[in-house]
Design an enzyme around this catalytic site. Structure first.
Site, PDB file in Angstrom:
ATOM      1  N   ASP A  81       0.999  -1.089   0.080  1.00  0.00           N
ATOM      2  CA  ASP A  81      -0.007   0.084   0.055  1.00  0.00           C
ATOM      3  C   ASP A  81       0.870   1.292  -0.015  1.00  0.00           C
ATOM      4  O   ASP A  81       0.254   2.470  -0.053  1.00  0.00           O
ATOM      5  CB  ASP A  81      -1.040   0.169   1.332  1.00  0.00           C
ATOM      6  CG  ASP A  81      -0.398  -0.011   2.548  1.00  0.00           C
ATOM      7  OD1 ASP A  81       0.937  -0.412   2.453  1.00  0.00           O
ATOM      8  OD2 ASP A  81      -1.147   0.030   3.706  1.00  0.00           O
ATOM      9  N   SER A  82       2.126   1.122   0.090  1.00  0.00           N
ATOM     10  CA  SER A  82       3.144   2.107  -0.157  1.00  0.00           C
ATOM     11  C   SER A  82       3.076   2.872  -1.668  1.00  0.00           C
ATOM     12  O   SER A  82       3.335   3.689  -1.916  1.00  0.00           O
ATOM     13  CB  SER A  82       4.411   1.684   0.072  1.00  0.00           C
ATOM     14  OG  SER A  82       4.899   0.530  -0.717  1.00  0.00           O
TER      15      SER A  82
ATOM     16  N   ASP B 217      -1.038  -6.032  -0.146  1.00  0.00           N
ATOM     17  CA  ASP B 217      -1.498  -5.361   1.073  1.00  0.00           C
ATOM     18  C   ASP B 217      -2.955  -5.144   1.057  1.00  0.00           C
ATOM     19  O   ASP B 217      -3.507  -4.554  -0.003  1.00  0.00           O
ATOM     20  CB  ASP B 217      -0.718  -3.796   1.216  1.00  0.00           C
ATOM     21  CG  ASP B 217       0.301  -3.965   2.186  1.00  0.00           C
ATOM     22  OD1 ASP B 217       0.722  -4.925   3.051  1.00  0.00           O
ATOM     23  OD2 ASP B 217       1.172  -2.875   2.150  1.00  0.00           O
TER      24      ASP B 217
ATOM     25  N   LYS C 295      -1.445  -9.290   2.941  1.00  0.00           N
ATOM     26  CA  LYS C 295      -0.773  -8.829   4.242  1.00  0.00           C
ATOM     27  C   LYS C 295      -1.786  -8.024   5.010  1.00  0.00           C
ATOM     28  O   LYS C 295      -2.375  -7.234   4.431  1.00  0.00           O
ATOM     29  CB  LYS C 295       0.552  -8.314   4.036  1.00  0.00           C
ATOM     30  CG  LYS C 295       1.337  -7.935   5.050  1.00  0.00           C
ATOM     31  CD  LYS C 295       2.784  -7.376   4.802  1.00  0.00           C
ATOM     32  CE  LYS C 295       3.206  -6.253   4.128  1.00  0.00           C
ATOM     33  NZ  LYS C 295       2.724  -5.010   4.680  1.00  0.00           N
TER      34      LYS C 295
ATOM     35  N   GLU D 251      -1.893  -5.473   8.567  1.00  0.00           N
ATOM     36  CA  GLU D 251      -1.003  -4.644   9.902  1.00  0.00           C
ATOM     37  C   GLU D 251      -1.670  -4.905  10.994  1.00  0.00           C
ATOM     38  O   GLU D 251      -2.913  -4.482  11.090  1.00  0.00           O
ATOM     39  CB  GLU D 251      -0.990  -3.227   9.635  1.00  0.00           C
ATOM     40  CG  GLU D 251      -0.143  -2.991   8.166  1.00  0.00           C
ATOM     41  CD  GLU D 251       0.210  -1.562   7.993  1.00  0.00           C
ATOM     42  OE1 GLU D 251      -0.271  -0.577   9.056  1.00  0.00           O
ATOM     43  OE2 GLU D 251       0.616  -0.899   7.142  1.00  0.00           O
TER      44      GLU D 251
ATOM     45  N   GLU E  36       8.856  -4.171  11.061  1.00  0.00           N
ATOM     46  CA  GLU E  36       9.004  -2.982  10.519  1.00  0.00           C
ATOM     47  C   GLU E  36       9.699  -2.063  11.762  1.00  0.00           C
ATOM     48  O   GLU E  36       9.069  -1.823  12.647  1.00  0.00           O
ATOM     49  CB  GLU E  36       8.098  -2.413   9.650  1.00  0.00           C
ATOM     50  CG  GLU E  36       8.403  -0.667   9.281  1.00  0.00           C
ATOM     51  CD  GLU E  36       7.282  -0.372   8.203  1.00  0.00           C
ATOM     52  OE1 GLU E  36       6.535  -1.149   7.739  1.00  0.00           O
ATOM     53  OE2 GLU E  36       7.505   0.907   7.987  1.00  0.00           O
TER      54      GLU E  36
END
Ligand SMILES: Nc1nc(=O)c2c([nH]1)NC[C@@H]1CN(c3ccc(C(=O)N[C@@H](CCC(=O)O)C(=O)O)cc3)CN21
Ligand SMILES: CC(C)C(=O)C(=O)O
Ligand SMILES: [Mg+2]
EC number: 2.1.2.11
Length: 272
Positions: free
Chosen positions: A52-53, A91, A121, A123, A190
């Site tokens: 999602d970056s 993501d 993925k 978070e 991270e």
């Protein structure tokens, strides 16, 4: 050349767990489009993350929060058309899984069905445990993401190193163990102290893939545009630049401008 590169025909989630067992490090980079993914896959990377970056790198947003599920599916489907060998992780974007497990599963299914990706993925730790379980129950592999979780940036306010206090460190190890227990195939860790990252990696048998988590984990991930030196304003200590494309591209493009202006381009051979 790295050892054992291209030893595996096709990387699967099982390959990654086997690699950790054998002590072979896992290489992972982001890609958001066909052309880049083709190069990354061909160069022998183990895992491509459609991160999602893309919200920052592709769309120019300040955070990862604005990118939508539809946009992630667009990026992921472009990447999938390019790859022959690596595992593709996508993501789940902010807002597509936090409401409840049903919404989370629906979002994960859309990614799998509409892009052809191999896994997702997410978070977070125990806050999203039920959602992860639901997705895993549908047969969709899930990679966890702990430590600095950019989708919660407004809760913390900074991108500083996470889990420096013992309490946070203990929670991190607990979360990693929980993610392994419920069936995640790997975890991204991270921006946490190297020693703690090593401890986490030693606490679970699934691979821990670090970004700013030191060398004593099972693999590394970077944003492709960062390691190629295209994002010259992004300068965290963990970033190693393998090229300086921002400068090289600027030179190439300004040369082209000059050549067009001076009618150096096109020349005799470049016309019909
Ligand atoms: N281009 C890019 N690369 C990334 O690695 C990345 C993104 N975008 N977007 C989503 C998240 C955000 N990430 C980040 C963002 C900031 C830092 C960071 O270290 N920032 C500051 C330090 C801030 C502080 O210490 O307070 C820095 O040194 O650049 C690290 C990872 C990782 N991800
Ligand atoms: C930095 C990596 C781990 C990521 O989540 C992303 O690129 O979105
Ligand atoms: Mg991300």
């Amino acid at each position: 050349m790295s050892v054992a590169k291209k030893e595996y025909k096709r990387i699967t989630v099982k390959t990654l767990v086997d690699m950790k067992a054998k002590g072979e490090k896992i290489s992972m980079l982001t890609a958001y489009d066909y052309t880049m993914a083709k190069i990354v896959d061909g160069a022998g990377i183990d895992v491509i993350l459609v991160g999602d970056s893309a919200s920052n790198v592709m769309a120019g947003h300040e955070t990862t929060l604005p990118i939508t599920l539809d946009q992630m599916i667009y990026h992921a489907s472009s990447v999938i058309r390019a790859i022959e060998r690596c595992l593709v992780v996508v993501d789940l974007p902010f807002g597509s899984y936090q409401s409840d497990p049903k919404e989370a599963l629906r979002s994960a299914i859309r990614i799998m069905k509409e892009s052809g990706a191999h896994s997702v993925k997410m978070e977070g730790g125990k806050e999203i445990k039920d959602s992860i379980k639901r997705i895993l129950n549908a047969g969709i592999p899930v990679m966890g993401h702990l430590g600095l979780t950019p989708q919660s940036i407004y809760k913390f306010g900074t991108y500083t190193v996470r889990a420096k206090e013992e309490e946070e460190a203990n929670r991190l190890i607990e979360d990693a163990r929980m993610l392994e227990r419920i069936g995640c195939f790997a975890i991204v860790l991270e921006k946490i102290p190297s020693k703690l990252a090593q401890q986490v990696a030693e606490s679970v048998s699934i691979p821990i893939i670090g970004i700013g988590a030191g060398p004593n984990v099972d693999g590394q991930v970077l944003v492709l545009h960062d390691m190629l030196g295209m994002t010259h304003e992004f300068n965290p200590r963990f970033l190693r630049r393998y090229m300086h494309l921002y400068d090289d591209m600027t030179k190439a493009i300004s040369q082209y401008v000059d050549d067009v202006k001076s009618v150096d381009f096109p020349n005799e051979e470049e016309k019909y």
